[in-house]
Design an enzyme around this catalytic site. Structure first.
Site, PDB file in Angstrom:
ATOM      1  N   ALA A 147       0.815  -1.218   0.000  1.00  0.00           N
ATOM      2  CA  ALA A 147       0.000   0.000   0.000  1.00  0.00           C
ATOM      3  C   ALA A 147       0.849   1.268   0.000  1.00  0.00           C
ATOM      4  O   ALA A 147       0.471   2.268  -0.610  1.00  0.00           O
ATOM      5  CB  ALA A 147      -0.939  -0.008   1.207  1.00  0.00           C
ATOM      6  N   PHE A 148       1.979   1.244   0.663  1.00  0.00           N
ATOM      7  CA  PHE A 148       2.818   2.440   0.759  1.00  0.00           C
ATOM      8  C   PHE A 148       3.304   2.910  -0.609  1.00  0.00           C
ATOM      9  O   PHE A 148       3.477   4.108  -0.843  1.00  0.00           O
ATOM     10  CB  PHE A 148       4.014   2.165   1.683  1.00  0.00           C
ATOM     11  CG  PHE A 148       4.813   3.386   2.003  1.00  0.00           C
ATOM     12  CD1 PHE A 148       4.367   4.300   2.948  1.00  0.00           C
ATOM     13  CD2 PHE A 148       6.020   3.625   1.362  1.00  0.00           C
ATOM     14  CE1 PHE A 148       5.111   5.441   3.241  1.00  0.00           C
ATOM     15  CE2 PHE A 148       6.767   4.760   1.649  1.00  0.00           C
ATOM     16  CZ  PHE A 148       6.312   5.668   2.591  1.00  0.00           C
ATOM     17  N   GLU A 149       3.496   1.975  -1.512  1.00  0.00           N
ATOM     18  CA  GLU A 149       4.027   2.297  -2.837  1.00  0.00           C
ATOM     19  C   GLU A 149       2.955   2.755  -3.833  1.00  0.00           C
ATOM     20  O   GLU A 149       3.273   3.240  -4.915  1.00  0.00           O
ATOM     21  CB  GLU A 149       4.775   1.087  -3.396  1.00  0.00           C
ATOM     22  CG  GLU A 149       6.033   0.718  -2.642  1.00  0.00           C
ATOM     23  CD  GLU A 149       5.799  -0.037  -1.333  1.00  0.00           C
ATOM     24  OE1 GLU A 149       6.715  -0.040  -0.488  1.00  0.00           O
ATOM     25  OE2 GLU A 149       4.700  -0.609  -1.144  1.00  0.00           O
TER      26      GLU A 149
ATOM     27  N   ALA B 275      -4.784  -3.855   0.765  1.00  0.00           N
ATOM     28  CA  ALA B 275      -5.228  -4.171   2.122  1.00  0.00           C
ATOM     29  C   ALA B 275      -4.080  -3.942   3.096  1.00  0.00           C
ATOM     30  O   ALA B 275      -2.936  -4.298   2.809  1.00  0.00           O
ATOM     31  CB  ALA B 275      -5.709  -5.618   2.210  1.00  0.00           C
TER      32      ALA B 275
ATOM     33  N   ILE C 145      -3.556  -4.544   7.282  1.00  0.00           N
ATOM     34  CA  ILE C 145      -4.156  -5.101   8.496  1.00  0.00           C
ATOM     35  C   ILE C 145      -3.323  -4.672   9.696  1.00  0.00           C
ATOM     36  O   ILE C 145      -2.091  -4.789   9.688  1.00  0.00           O
ATOM     37  CB  ILE C 145      -4.249  -6.641   8.406  1.00  0.00           C
ATOM     38  CG1 ILE C 145      -5.105  -7.031   7.188  1.00  0.00           C
ATOM     39  CG2 ILE C 145      -4.840  -7.215   9.694  1.00  0.00           C
ATOM     40  CD1 ILE C 145      -5.133  -8.519   6.898  1.00  0.00           C
TER      41      ILE C 145
ATOM     42  N   HIS D 222       3.144   0.954  12.867  1.00  0.00           N
ATOM     43  CA  HIS D 222       3.403   0.876  11.428  1.00  0.00           C
ATOM     44  C   HIS D 222       2.102   0.993  10.624  1.00  0.00           C
ATOM     45  O   HIS D 222       2.055   1.665   9.595  1.00  0.00           O
ATOM     46  CB  HIS D 222       4.118  -0.454  11.136  1.00  0.00           C
ATOM     47  CG  HIS D 222       4.462  -0.676   9.712  1.00  0.00           C
ATOM     48  ND1 HIS D 222       5.506  -0.038   9.097  1.00  0.00           N
ATOM     49  CD2 HIS D 222       3.906  -1.478   8.766  1.00  0.00           C
ATOM     50  CE1 HIS D 222       5.579  -0.428   7.839  1.00  0.00           C
ATOM     51  NE2 HIS D 222       4.613  -1.302   7.612  1.00  0.00           N
TER      52      HIS D 222
END
Length: 167
Positions: free
Chosen positions: A60-62, A89, A91, A97
């Protein structure tokens, strides 16, 4: 969510739109469900399969960086992509983090939308556990891939309306 409009007219409007789907592919099974629902929604509303490009980010960060790169691409002075759907997603675990990743992903995706004025929607599931995630990836809580894609389709219409309104 059902958008009320003339489906016959919408097919003409959407048939030439080019859409990018970005999948943060950390949870493969979950993301496959999100992607399938997104693709099915696009084709249901008249977007041709050959006008849908899928890109995979490691997580997701990318997603925001890839979304920015895709939003900036142009052909003959026009945006290559008319809309972008971000899927994935995240979780919650035992450390902070989770909050950092979710906040940066959401902020980055919305910034792309604002900067490039391209409907860029957020279909990244952010949950506390796998059960909640499954419920939102085609389970009893629906499918966030479909919801984010519908939001992008609606925004395509609204952006066109905003461009063509005379007061």
């Amino acid at each position: 969510m059902e958008f009320k409009f003339n489906k016959d007219g919408s097919r003409d409007f959407l048939s030439k739109k080019k859409i990018a789907i970005i999948v943060g592919y950390f949870y493969q099974d979950i993301c496959d469900n999100l992607l399938l629902a997104s693709q099915e929604t696009l084709t249901k509303y008249g977007i041709k399969a050959n006008n849908i490009n899928v890109f995979y980010a490691p997580g997701a960060f990318e997603i925001p960086l890839l979304a920015k790169k895709l939003a900036s691409q142009q052909i003959n002075g026009k945006n290559l992509y008319n809309g972008i759907v971000a899927l994935g997603a995240v979780i919650n675990g035992e450390t902070p983090h989770f909050k950092f990743i979710c906040n940066e992903c959401a902020r980055g995706v919305s910034n792309v939308s604002y900067q490039y004025e391209i409907p860029t929607t957020f279909g990244v599931i952010t949950t506390n556990n796998m059960e909640q995630t499954i419920a939102r990836a085609g389970g009893y809580k629906g499918n966030k891939g479909e919801e984010a894609t519908m939001a992008m389709i609606i925004m395509l219409y609204l952006m066109q309306q905003a461009d063509t309104q005379f007061f």
